[in-house]
Structures are given as structure tokens and as C-alpha cells.
Design an enzyme around this catalytic site. Structure first.
Site, short mmCIF file in Angstrom:
data_model
loop_
_atom_site.label_atom_id
_atom_site.label_comp_id
_atom_site.label_asym_id
_atom_site.label_seq_id
_atom_site.Cartn_x
_atom_site.Cartn_y
_atom_site.Cartn_z
N HIS A 141 0.82 -1.20 0.00
CA HIS A 141 0.00 0.00 0.00
C HIS A 141 0.86 1.25 0.00
O HIS A 141 2.04 1.22 0.37
CB HIS A 141 -0.94 0.03 1.21
CG HIS A 141 -0.24 -0.02 2.53
ND1 HIS A 141 0.22 -1.19 3.09
CD2 HIS A 141 0.09 0.95 3.42
CE1 HIS A 141 0.78 -0.95 4.26
NE2 HIS A 141 0.73 0.36 4.48
N ARG A 161 9.66 -0.85 3.86
CA ARG A 161 9.53 -0.08 2.63
C ARG A 161 10.03 -0.88 1.45
O ARG A 161 11.14 -1.42 1.46
CB ARG A 161 10.33 1.23 2.73
CG ARG A 161 9.81 2.21 3.75
CD ARG A 161 10.56 3.55 3.65
NE ARG A 161 10.28 4.38 4.82
CZ ARG A 161 10.97 4.36 5.95
NH1 ARG A 161 12.03 3.55 6.03
NH2 ARG A 161 10.65 5.12 6.97
#
Length: 285
Positions: A141, A161
């Protein structure tokens, strides 16, 4: 029955904006401010609630399950399930959430393993104020510009990340190996519901094994039975027809201003909010 205002922890983020600065002051926080935290990492009594002021793109990221967090970070570490309620969205605002249904899970997995850009393979979800979205562990996301978001999550900061739009900083490292372990390439977007700020009443809008969220839309003036460890946030919707601009509310006798949050004790609490205001309650299920 008691309630206590939470002094938020303001957090500088490269993607942040200006809308949260009025919630508190800290010499250690420099703009842009991306997050206001209501609660703490590692809490045993309640989930963590945040406000996110998204002026620029967040990284494409993923969170682990409890089992993977314990494996990678040690016994007692927990994963991070989260959910979002969109409080404000600029015209045309969207976010990235889960695999684009036109893309196969195998294609997404291969792209991740090759280190190529996965952002084009994610679903671009248009959003508006009131939308409620679930973000289970393993779901890729990225929040996009023009959003003000109320976020509820497990009290963990485990974020991996995958990519960061070309930003390069030692303070924002990528976590390719961990992300590969965490990603559920088959996961697609889960829009749970949408809150209609024009219809007074109360309803549960999120429930899972990590937290439950109830919304109360004003006008409302009745007692409610609140669970142990609840956190409540007052939301103001001055754009509503007949709404009171900057509307305040009261929970268990405590006055709340827009975007303020409070801890409330378990038990019956008097709730008073006018038209144009709503309360979001988050607690363990």
C-alpha cells in the site's frame, strides 16, 4: 466514568503537511508534520490511533503478521494490522492498496523478487471523505497526496519499505528482504464501508482480531457503553448542510475539539455531539 485528553506526539515526515501543527507544540518537531500519535508503541491496553496529513506520496510498503514479526524481531514482537477512515480527500484523490486485479499474483511476486518498481502493479483506489479501508498484514500500500486520514493499528511500528519514489535517505531505508517475506502477493484492496456524515446514529465500521471501531454521527445525546481501553477522536464535518463549523463534543463530561483524542474509561458514558460532528472509538475487540 472518566475521560482524559491525550497530548499527541507529533512526528515530522517528508510527505507531511501543515494541518496537524495546531494539535501540539514541540521544539523537537520540524515541519512538515505527517503524523499525530494518540497512544504508544507496545501498549497492552489499546490500539494506536494516528492522524496522517498526506501532502506527498508515502513509500510503497508492507507490514508483517504477528508470526513473522516474532520470527524476524524476537519473541514478543507483534505485526501491524491497520485500517483507515478518510477524513478529507482532495478532488481526484486516490491511494494504492493491494494488487491490481488485472495483474496476477505471480507477476507481482516476480516483480518484487527482481527489484523492479511494483507501484504500477497496485490497485489505484479513488477515495472520498468517509471511506473505510482495511489494510491487513501482507498487503502492499501507499497513501497518496491530498488526504487527511484517521488510522487505527496494532501498537507496532514494523514497516517494510519496498520503494520510496526515488527519495534517498539513511533515515528511510528500504527493506527488500523483509518485504519479500511479508508480502501476500494475492492480496487486493478491501474497502469495508463508507460513513455517511449526514445520517445520525452509531454503528461498528471495523472489526477484526486486532481492533474494533465504532462511529457515532451527530446530532447525538445518549449514553453509550464503552469497552476497556477505548480511544475516542472527535471529527468535525463543517461542509455538511446545517453543520456547526468547528463543532465540539463532550464524552463523559470532557469537552473535545475537532481532531482531539481522549482515553475513556470502561463503562457507560454520556455522549453529546451536534450535527456536523462525529466520534470515532477504537478499542481491542
Amino acid at each position: 466514568m472518566s475521560a482524559n485528553i491525550i497530548s499527541p506526539r507529533l512526528v515530522s515526515r517528508v510527505w507531511g503537511g501543515e494541518r496537524l501543527a495546531a494539535l501540539g507544540k514541540s521544539a523537537d518537531v520540524t515541519p512538515p508534520i505527517g503524523e499525530a500519535w494518540f497512544g504508544e508503541i507496545g501498549s497492552k491496553n489499546q490500539p494506536l490511533v494516528k492522524l496522517l496529513d498526506v501532502a506527498d506520496r508515502l513509500s510503497v510498503q508492507v507490514h508483517p503478521t504477528d508470526a513473522l514479526a516474532a520470527e524476524l524481531h524476537g519473541t514478543g514482537s507483534i505485526g501491524k494490522r491497520e485500517a483507515w477512515v478518510i477524513l478529507d480527500a482532495a478532488p481526484g484523490a486516490h491511494l494504492l492498496l493491494g494488487r491490481d486485479p488485472a495483474v496476477s499474483a505471480d507477476q507481482l511476486q516476480h516483480t518484487l523478487e527482481s527489484g523492479s518498481d511494483v507501484a504500477p502493479l497496485l490497485a489505484e483506489i479513488p477515495v472520498a471523505a468517509g471511506d473505510v479501508l482495511d489494510v491487513p498484514p501482507g498487503t502492499l500500500h501507499a497513501l497518496m497526496p491530498g488526504l487527511l486520514v484517521w488510522e487505527v493499528q496494532q501498537p507496532s511500528d514494523r514497516t517494510y519499505r519496498v520503494s520510496d519514489w526515488g527519495r534517498s535517505s539513511s533515515e528511510r531505508p528500504l527493506h527488500q528482504a523483509e518485504a519479500l517475506r511479508a508480502v501476500n502477493a494475492a492480496a487486493t484492496a478491501q474497502r469495508l464501508t463508507s460513513v455517511d456524515w449526514e445520517i445520525p446514529g452509531t454503528r461498528t465500521i471495523i472489526t477484526n482480531d486486532a481492533f474494533a471501531v465504532t462511529v457515532v454521527v451527530g446530532p447525538w445525546s445518549e449514553p453509550m457503553q464503552l469497552p476497556h481501553g477505548a480511544i475516542v477522536t472527535l471529527i468535525s464535518s463543517p461542509s455538511m448542510s446545517g453543520a456547526v463549523s468547528g463543532a465540539t463534543g463532550r464524552v463523559a463530561g470532557l469537552a473535545l475539539k475537532p481532531l482531539q483524542s481522549a482515553h475513556v474509561a470502561e463503562g457507560s458514558a454520556a455522549i453529546e455531539i451536534p450535527r456536523g460532528a462525529a466520534l470515532l472509538f477504537a478499542a481491542h475487540p
